[in-house]
Write a protein that holds these residues in place. Structure first.
Motif, PDB file in Angstrom:
ATOM      1  N   PHE A 103      81.911-112.263 -23.587  1.00  0.00           N
ATOM      2  CA  PHE A 103      82.559-110.985 -23.851  1.00  0.00           C
ATOM      3  C   PHE A 103      82.222-110.387 -25.211  1.00  0.00           C
ATOM      4  O   PHE A 103      82.037-109.165 -25.307  1.00  0.00           O
ATOM      5  CB  PHE A 103      84.075-111.112 -23.687  1.00  0.00           C
ATOM      6  CG  PHE A 103      84.787-109.820 -23.891  1.00  0.00           C
ATOM      7  CD1 PHE A 103      84.703-108.815 -22.955  1.00  0.00           C
ATOM      8  CD2 PHE A 103      85.529-109.599 -25.034  1.00  0.00           C
ATOM      9  CE1 PHE A 103      85.350-107.607 -23.139  1.00  0.00           C
ATOM     10  CE2 PHE A 103      86.182-108.408 -25.236  1.00  0.00           C
ATOM     11  CZ  PHE A 103      86.092-107.409 -24.276  1.00  0.00           C
ATOM     12  N   PRO A 104      82.131-111.157 -26.307  1.00  0.00           N
ATOM     13  CA  PRO A 104      81.792-110.529 -27.592  1.00  0.00           C
ATOM     14  C   PRO A 104      80.447-109.799 -27.579  1.00  0.00           C
ATOM     15  O   PRO A 104      80.297-108.770 -28.241  1.00  0.00           O
ATOM     16  CB  PRO A 104      81.783-111.700 -28.576  1.00  0.00           C
ATOM     17  CG  PRO A 104      82.715-112.685 -27.983  1.00  0.00           C
ATOM     18  CD  PRO A 104      82.531-112.562 -26.506  1.00  0.00           C
ATOM     19  N   PHE A 105      79.477-110.295 -26.827  1.00  0.00           N
ATOM     20  CA  PHE A 105      78.181-109.610 -26.750  1.00  0.00           C
ATOM     21  C   PHE A 105      78.294-108.298 -25.978  1.00  0.00           C
ATOM     22  O   PHE A 105      77.680-107.295 -26.338  1.00  0.00           O
ATOM     23  CB  PHE A 105      77.142-110.521 -26.103  1.00  0.00           C
ATOM     24  CG  PHE A 105      76.880-111.773 -26.888  1.00  0.00           C
ATOM     25  CD1 PHE A 105      76.278-111.710 -28.129  1.00  0.00           C
ATOM     26  CD2 PHE A 105      77.264-113.003 -26.387  1.00  0.00           C
ATOM     27  CE1 PHE A 105      76.036-112.862 -28.860  1.00  0.00           C
ATOM     28  CE2 PHE A 105      77.026-114.157 -27.103  1.00  0.00           C
ATOM     29  CZ  PHE A 105      76.417-114.087 -28.343  1.00  0.00           C
ATOM     30  N   ILE A 106      79.081-108.321 -24.911  1.00  0.00           N
ATOM     31  CA  ILE A 106      79.302-107.093 -24.141  1.00  0.00           C
ATOM     32  C   ILE A 106      80.074-106.085 -24.975  1.00  0.00           C
ATOM     33  O   ILE A 106      79.779-104.888 -24.975  1.00  0.00           O
ATOM     34  CB  ILE A 106      80.040-107.411 -22.829  1.00  0.00           C
ATOM     35  CG1 ILE A 106      79.177-108.304 -21.954  1.00  0.00           C
ATOM     36  CG2 ILE A 106      80.417-106.137 -22.086  1.00  0.00           C
ATOM     37  CD1 ILE A 106      79.895-108.886 -20.763  1.00  0.00           C
ATOM     38  N   ALA A 107      81.059-106.572 -25.736  1.00  0.00           N
ATOM     39  CA  ALA A 107      81.853-105.684 -26.577  1.00  0.00           C
ATOM     40  C   ALA A 107      81.015-105.098 -27.712  1.00  0.00           C
ATOM     41  O   ALA A 107      81.220-103.947 -28.109  1.00  0.00           O
ATOM     42  CB  ALA A 107      83.054-106.437 -27.147  1.00  0.00           C
ATOM     43  N   ALA A 108      80.066-105.865 -28.229  1.00  0.00           N
ATOM     44  CA  ALA A 108      79.207-105.357 -29.305  1.00  0.00           C
ATOM     45  C   ALA A 108      78.336-104.201 -28.812  1.00  0.00           C
ATOM     46  O   ALA A 108      78.036-103.276 -29.578  1.00  0.00           O
ATOM     47  CB  ALA A 108      78.336-106.485 -29.854  1.00  0.00           C
ATOM     48  N   LYS A 109      77.957-104.229 -27.532  1.00  0.00           N
ATOM     49  CA  LYS A 109      77.182-103.122 -26.973  1.00  0.00           C
ATOM     50  C   LYS A 109      77.996-101.836 -26.894  1.00  0.00           C
ATOM     51  O   LYS A 109      77.446-100.748 -26.881  1.00  0.00           O
ATOM     52  CB  LYS A 109      76.667-103.483 -25.580  1.00  0.00           C
ATOM     53  CG  LYS A 109      75.611-104.543 -25.584  1.00  0.00           C
ATOM     54  CD  LYS A 109      75.162-104.874 -24.180  1.00  0.00           C
ATOM     55  CE  LYS A 109      74.148-105.995 -24.209  1.00  0.00           C
ATOM     56  NZ  LYS A 109      73.754-106.423 -22.857  1.00  0.00           N
ATOM     57  N   HIS A 110      79.321-101.986 -26.852  1.00  0.00           N
ATOM     58  CA  HIS A 110      80.220-100.824 -26.816  1.00  0.00           C
ATOM     59  C   HIS A 110      80.796-100.502 -28.194  1.00  0.00           C
ATOM     60  O   HIS A 110      81.781 -99.781 -28.296  1.00  0.00           O
ATOM     61  CB  HIS A 110      81.367-101.072 -25.836  1.00  0.00           C
ATOM     62  CG  HIS A 110      80.932-101.090 -24.411  1.00  0.00           C
ATOM     63  ND1 HIS A 110      80.550 -99.965 -23.733  1.00  0.00           N
ATOM     64  CD2 HIS A 110      80.812-102.111 -23.522  1.00  0.00           C
ATOM     65  CE1 HIS A 110      80.223-100.274 -22.498  1.00  0.00           C
ATOM     66  NE2 HIS A 110      80.368-101.585 -22.355  1.00  0.00           N
TER      67      HIS A 110
END
Length: 122
Positions: free
Chosen positions: A26-33
């Motif tokens: 999730f942190p990687f997906i959140a960093a994209k946003h």
């Protein structure tokens, strides 16, 4: 061992695995946003918050609704929230991404806490 207990053990194991797979990705997906680390921590805290809020009220639900029905409801909630978590990466807005992530974690925590109380009380 009873087949129903084996089935419930498999379900709770799969739910734990699904949550443990979401957490590191999730942190990687959140960093994209463009979501910061602090916000990611707050999103994950909604899982624990839902456990704290739901667990005291489950006893009255057990006698009112029934154990079997609560188990099915919690499995359904967990399945929907896991599927929703997989689809959340398609959200464009950063604010909407954070809001939906918080709500999904809240419902995931509610489903798992209900199911874990049902499993532990057997």
């Amino acid at each position: 061992m009873n087949t129903q207990i084996k089935f419930l053990f498999i379900i709770i194991s799969l739910l734990a695995i699904s949550y443990s797979l979401i957490a590191p990705l999730f942190p990687f997906i959140a960093a994209k946003h463009s979501v910061g680390d602090t916000t990611v921590g707050i999103i994950f805290s909604f899982y624990a918050l839902s456990n704290i809020l739901v667990i005291p009220g489950i006893n009255s639900l057990i006698y009112y609704i029934g154990r079997k029905t609560l188990c099915y409801i919690s499995i359904y909630i967990c399945a929907l929230s896991t599927i929703s978590f997989g689809l959340i990466s398609s959200v464009e807005s950063s604010a909407m991404f954070v809001f939906l992530s918080m709500m999904i974690m809240l419902f995931e925590g509610i489903g798992i806490s209900i199911l874990s109380i049902m499993i532990y009380s057997i």
